[in-house]
Design a protein around this motif. Structure first.
Motif, PDB file in Angstrom:
ATOM      1  N   SER A 184       0.696  -1.306  -0.393  1.00 15.85           N
ATOM      2  CA  SER A 184      -0.013   0.079  -0.336  1.00 15.85           C
ATOM      3  C   SER A 184       1.034   1.246   0.034  1.00 15.85           C
ATOM      4  O   SER A 184       0.340   2.577   0.188  1.00 15.85           O
ATOM      5  CB  SER A 184      -1.098  -0.303   1.373  1.00 15.85           C
ATOM      6  OG  SER A 184       0.385   0.104   2.512  1.00 15.85           O
ATOM      7  N   ASN A 202     -11.133   7.225   7.786  1.00 16.32           N
ATOM      8  CA  ASN A 202      -9.898   7.037   6.550  1.00 16.32           C
ATOM      9  C   ASN A 202     -10.276   7.828   5.989  1.00 16.32           C
ATOM     10  O   ASN A 202     -10.875   7.192   5.055  1.00 16.32           O
ATOM     11  CB  ASN A 202      -9.903   5.474   7.121  1.00 16.32           C
ATOM     12  CG  ASN A 202      -7.972   5.156   6.192  1.00 16.32           C
ATOM     13  OD1 ASN A 202      -7.845   4.329   5.754  1.00 16.32           O
ATOM     14  ND2 ASN A 202      -7.773   5.710   5.891  1.00 16.32           N
ATOM     15  N   PHE A 250      -8.681  -0.863   6.950  1.00 18.79           N
ATOM     16  CA  PHE A 250      -7.335  -1.135   7.439  1.00 18.79           C
ATOM     17  C   PHE A 250      -7.383  -1.750   8.920  1.00 18.79           C
ATOM     18  O   PHE A 250      -7.907  -1.268   9.617  1.00 18.79           O
ATOM     19  CB  PHE A 250      -6.226   0.360   7.245  1.00 18.79           C
ATOM     20  CG  PHE A 250      -4.706  -0.623   8.028  1.00 18.79           C
ATOM     21  CD1 PHE A 250      -4.223  -1.049   7.152  1.00 18.79           C
ATOM     22  CD2 PHE A 250      -4.438   0.516   9.033  1.00 18.79           C
ATOM     23  CE1 PHE A 250      -2.808  -1.053   7.257  1.00 18.79           C
ATOM     24  CE2 PHE A 250      -3.481  -0.588   9.714  1.00 18.79           C
ATOM     25  CZ  PHE A 250      -2.200  -0.886   9.065  1.00 18.79           C
ATOM     26  N   ASP A 305      -7.861   9.585  10.084  1.00 20.27           N
ATOM     27  CA  ASP A 305      -6.873   8.166   9.912  1.00 20.27           C
ATOM     28  C   ASP A 305      -6.299   8.918   8.419  1.00 20.27           C
ATOM     29  O   ASP A 305      -6.711   8.331   7.243  1.00 20.27           O
ATOM     30  CB  ASP A 305      -6.568   6.688   9.689  1.00 20.27           C
ATOM     31  CG  ASP A 305      -5.803   5.994   8.544  1.00 20.27           C
ATOM     32  OD1 ASP A 305      -4.941   6.825   8.382  1.00 20.27           O
ATOM     33  OD2 ASP A 305      -5.452   4.736   9.677  1.00 20.27           O
ATOM     34  N   SER A 332       1.867  10.750   8.271  1.00 20.56           N
ATOM     35  CA  SER A 332       3.250   9.245   8.535  1.00 20.56           C
ATOM     36  C   SER A 332       3.290   9.758   7.126  1.00 20.56           C
ATOM     37  O   SER A 332       2.768  11.024   6.081  1.00 20.56           O
ATOM     38  CB  SER A 332       2.687   8.442   8.142  1.00 20.56           C
ATOM     39  OG  SER A 332       3.789   7.624   8.119  1.00 20.56           O
ATOM     40  N   LEU A 351      -2.316   5.373  16.876  1.00 24.79           N
ATOM     41  CA  LEU A 351      -3.045   4.842  16.884  1.00 24.79           C
ATOM     42  C   LEU A 351      -3.431   3.396  18.255  1.00 24.79           C
ATOM     43  O   LEU A 351      -4.293   3.728  18.406  1.00 24.79           O
ATOM     44  CB  LEU A 351      -3.430   3.602  15.237  1.00 24.79           C
ATOM     45  CG  LEU A 351      -3.654   4.580  14.098  1.00 24.79           C
ATOM     46  CD1 LEU A 351      -3.759   3.609  12.853  1.00 24.79           C
ATOM     47  CD2 LEU A 351      -4.904   5.007  13.962  1.00 24.79           C
ATOM     48  N   HIS A 390      -3.426   8.348   6.878  1.00 28.26           N
ATOM     49  CA  HIS A 390      -1.973   8.549   6.144  1.00 28.26           C
ATOM     50  C   HIS A 390      -1.547   8.632   4.599  1.00 28.26           C
ATOM     51  O   HIS A 390      -0.431   8.735   4.041  1.00 28.26           O
ATOM     52  CB  HIS A 390      -2.013   6.816   6.745  1.00 28.26           C
ATOM     53  CG  HIS A 390      -1.119   5.964   6.595  1.00 28.26           C
ATOM     54  ND1 HIS A 390       0.631   5.565   5.693  1.00 28.26           N
ATOM     55  CD2 HIS A 390      -0.113   5.718   7.659  1.00 28.26           C
ATOM     56  CE1 HIS A 390       1.229   5.255   5.857  1.00 28.26           C
ATOM     57  NE2 HIS A 390       0.845   5.235   7.635  1.00 28.26           N
ATOM     58  N   TYR A 391      -2.645   8.506   3.580  1.00 29.35           N
ATOM     59  CA  TYR A 391      -1.798   9.002   2.030  1.00 29.35           C
ATOM     60  C   TYR A 391      -2.394  10.774   1.577  1.00 29.35           C
ATOM     61  O   TYR A 391      -2.413  10.836   0.689  1.00 29.35           O
ATOM     62  CB  TYR A 391      -2.849   7.833   1.341  1.00 29.35           C
ATOM     63  CG  TYR A 391      -2.855   6.006   1.917  1.00 29.35           C
ATOM     64  CD1 TYR A 391      -1.251   5.991   1.317  1.00 29.35           C
ATOM     65  CD2 TYR A 391      -3.205   5.788   2.739  1.00 29.35           C
ATOM     66  CE1 TYR A 391      -0.878   5.032   1.461  1.00 29.35           C
ATOM     67  CE2 TYR A 391      -2.895   4.666   2.818  1.00 29.35           C
ATOM     68  CZ  TYR A 391      -1.740   3.830   2.600  1.00 29.35           C
ATOM     69  OH  TYR A 391      -1.376   2.811   2.862  1.00 29.35           O
ATOM     70  N   THR A 449       6.030   8.082   5.941  1.00 30.66           N
ATOM     71  CA  THR A 449       6.772   6.696   4.999  1.00 30.66           C
ATOM     72  C   THR A 449       5.615   5.835   4.136  1.00 30.66           C
ATOM     73  O   THR A 449       6.573   5.464   3.261  1.00 30.66           O
ATOM     74  CB  THR A 449       6.214   5.283   6.726  1.00 30.66           C
ATOM     75  OG1 THR A 449       4.588   5.082   6.134  1.00 30.66           O
ATOM     76  CG2 THR A 449       7.036   6.006   7.373  1.00 30.66           C
ATOM     77  N   LYS A 450       4.873   6.290   3.406  1.00 30.35           N
ATOM     78  CA  LYS A 450       4.367   5.191   2.690  1.00 30.35           C
ATOM     79  C   LYS A 450       4.138   7.012   1.663  1.00 30.35           C
ATOM     80  O   LYS A 450       4.261   5.762   0.444  1.00 30.35           O
ATOM     81  CB  LYS A 450       3.142   4.973   2.619  1.00 30.35           C
ATOM     82  CG  LYS A 450       2.898   3.784   3.988  1.00 30.35           C
ATOM     83  CD  LYS A 450       1.932   2.077   3.598  1.00 30.35           C
ATOM     84  CE  LYS A 450       2.523   1.313   4.297  1.00 30.35           C
ATOM     85  NZ  LYS A 450       1.583   0.084   4.251  1.00 30.35           N
ATOM     86  N   ASN A 464      -8.233   3.023   2.644  1.00 28.81           N
ATOM     87  CA  ASN A 464      -7.055   2.235   1.868  1.00 28.81           C
ATOM     88  C   ASN A 464      -9.082   1.188   3.033  1.00 28.81           C
ATOM     89  O   ASN A 464      -8.447   0.546   4.080  1.00 28.81           O
ATOM     90  CB  ASN A 464      -6.185   1.996   3.264  1.00 28.81           C
ATOM     91  CG  ASN A 464      -5.166   0.765   3.297  1.00 28.81           C
ATOM     92  OD1 ASN A 464      -5.960  -0.012   1.674  1.00 28.81           O
ATOM     93  ND2 ASN A 464      -4.452   0.419   3.606  1.00 28.81           N
ATOM     94  N   GLY A 495       6.176   5.152  13.311  1.00 27.17           N
ATOM     95  CA  GLY A 495       4.854   4.730  12.607  1.00 27.17           C
ATOM     96  C   GLY A 495       3.390   5.195  13.114  1.00 27.17           C
ATOM     97  O   GLY A 495       3.710   5.304  14.195  1.00 27.17           O
ATOM     98  N   THR A 496       2.687   4.878  12.071  1.00 26.50           N
ATOM     99  CA  THR A 496       0.872   5.598  12.704  1.00 26.50           C
ATOM    100  C   THR A 496       0.917   4.647  13.191  1.00 26.50           C
ATOM    101  O   THR A 496      -0.232   4.670  14.589  1.00 26.50           O
ATOM    102  CB  THR A 496       0.176   5.719  11.430  1.00 26.50           C
ATOM    103  OG1 THR A 496       0.952   6.465  10.474  1.00 26.50           O
ATOM    104  CG2 THR A 496      -1.219   6.607  11.553  1.00 26.50           C
ATOM    105  N   SER A 497       0.977   3.314  13.340  1.00 26.92           N
ATOM    106  CA  SER A 497       0.465   2.294  14.351  1.00 26.92           C
ATOM    107  C   SER A 497       0.854   2.403  15.700  1.00 26.92           C
ATOM    108  O   SER A 497      -0.231   1.724  16.352  1.00 26.92           O
ATOM    109  CB  SER A 497       0.775   1.065  13.740  1.00 26.92           C
ATOM    110  OG  SER A 497       1.407   0.868  12.168  1.00 26.92           O
TER     111      SER A 497
END
Ligand code: PLP
Length: 359
Positions: free
Chosen positions: A26, A146, A111, A179, A207, A90, A181-182, A209-210, A150, A85-87
């Motif tokens: 992802s 989100n 997710f 969320d 984040s 969360l 993330h993207y 990262t991705k 995703n 990380g986002t994890s």
């Protein structure tokens, strides 16, 4: 309740390093450290001077300032907690907020961490497949949004924002988690609009990262009202405590140069999406595909009766192309495709997929 296995991670772990063309991911295919240093004009000797100290528990002031700049005036560095990380963000957020029998609603499919951790804490989950009214009405504690989403790759419409805004403002008892993330991968704008601190009860995760192809840096964050951030910072002391200073330094530089770095990335993803669309009519097993308008994943529907895991396994065995079966999102009859693979490998992978489907 004990958490169940993390379905998508188990499959990614099995195939991500061996596949010829990785559409199961992802995120963007990752850069090497050298490639990122080149893009940021950082010399290896500059990097070698970073002290391997603990950074501040909340994250360095410099990085928190860069992150705060991504949001509106309501957000300052004191509303930011940098996390591994986002994890981690969360995990902390859910632990601070939820208790047994709380009702949590979220957009479905989702997710897994977004519902598995609340379930682990004893919360009751309401899966909302369409319509924001349900998202708000079916929950008494937390609504999770989100976006970009995703696995579907869809984003919120202006009309969705209107509804969310009016609901948040008129409902103090419910918390909202966005969320995001993207967020950096919006094809029509610099970034997707954020729900962070839309009201005091709105928090967001983010984040680098991705979107930037730097998953190994593991830098994410939580944006929330100050008292919640202080509680989250204290909780983090029991987990990773601080983030890695090399990651923190690079994350800061990436955010300072984000527009230059993200432009070719958006181009590559859109190019891959267009290539996929150009071959879609030859992929006979796909019944419906909605091109993502942001983010880098999509969740095409398979023709009736095709089981997602069996299809993904056969595709991998015959072509080396790895896609995620929808069953890993607890939604069979779909596959998740990522568009972050390097262009040449993406095209060759799609060509092999087309050839296999045409046999
Ligand atoms: C929607 C969503 N939220 C959170 C995460 C977790 O992010 P991280 O890898 O930064 O922990 C992911 C990862 O794919 C995701 O897709």
């Amino acid at each position: 309740m004990q958490p169940r296995e993390f379905f998508i991670e188990d499959r990614l772990e099995k195939y991500r390093t061996n596949s010829f063309c990785n559409l199961g991911e992802s995120g963007l295919s990752n850069y090497t450290l050298g490639e990122i240093l080149d893009q940021l004009s950082i010399s290896p000797s500059e990097l070698s001077k970073i002290p391997l100290d603990d950074s501040p528990n909340q994250g360095s002031e410099e990085l928190r300032n860069e992150i705060a700049k991504l949001y509106g005036q309501e957000v300052s560095s004191s509303n930011v907690l940098v996390t591994t990380g986002t994890s981690e963000a969360l995990y902390i957020y859910f632990h601070l907020l939820l208790k047994k029998n709380d009702q949590v609603s979220l957009l479905w499919p989702a997710f897994q961490a977004l519902y598995e951790i609340p379930m682990m804490l004893g919360a009751r989950i309401h899966k909302v497949e369409s319509g924001f009214a349900d998202l708000f009405e079916k929950s008494n504690r937390l609504a999770i949004i989100n976006h970009p989403h995703n696995p579907s790759g869809t984003n919120l419409l202006d009309s969705d924002w209107e509804l969310i805004e009016s609901f948040c403002k008129n409902n103090n008892s419910l918390e909202f988690l966005f969320d995001e993330h993207y967020r950096f991968l919006d094809f029509a704008a610099d970034m997707t609009r954020s729900g962070a601190l839309l009201c005091a009860n709105c928090s967001a995760t983010g984040s680098i990262t991705k979107c930037f192809g730097v998953v190994g840096l593991k830098i994410g964050w939580l944006i929330a009202r100050e008292d919640l951030i202080q509680k989250a910072r204290s909780f983090k002391d029991y987990l990773t405590h601080t983030v890695n200073p090399i990651s923190e330094f690079l994350a800061c530089k990436i955010l300072q140069n984000r527009q230059t770095i993200i432009a070719p990335i958006k181009e590559r993803i859109q190019d891959n999406i267009h290539y996929f669309q150009s071959k879609l009519s030859s992929l006979k097993s796909i019944e419906h595909f909605l091109a993502p308008d942001s983010g880098l994943v999509s969740f095409p529907k398979l023709k009736g009766g095709i089981l997602s895991e069996e299809y993904a396994d056969r595709l991998y065995e015959n072509t080396g192309v790895f896609v995620l079966p929808g069953i890993n999102f607890e939604t069979d009859g779909y596959i998740r495709i990522g568009f972050g693979e390097v262009t040449e490998r993406f095209r060759e992978g799609i060509n092999r997929w087309v050839a296999w489907e045409s046999k």
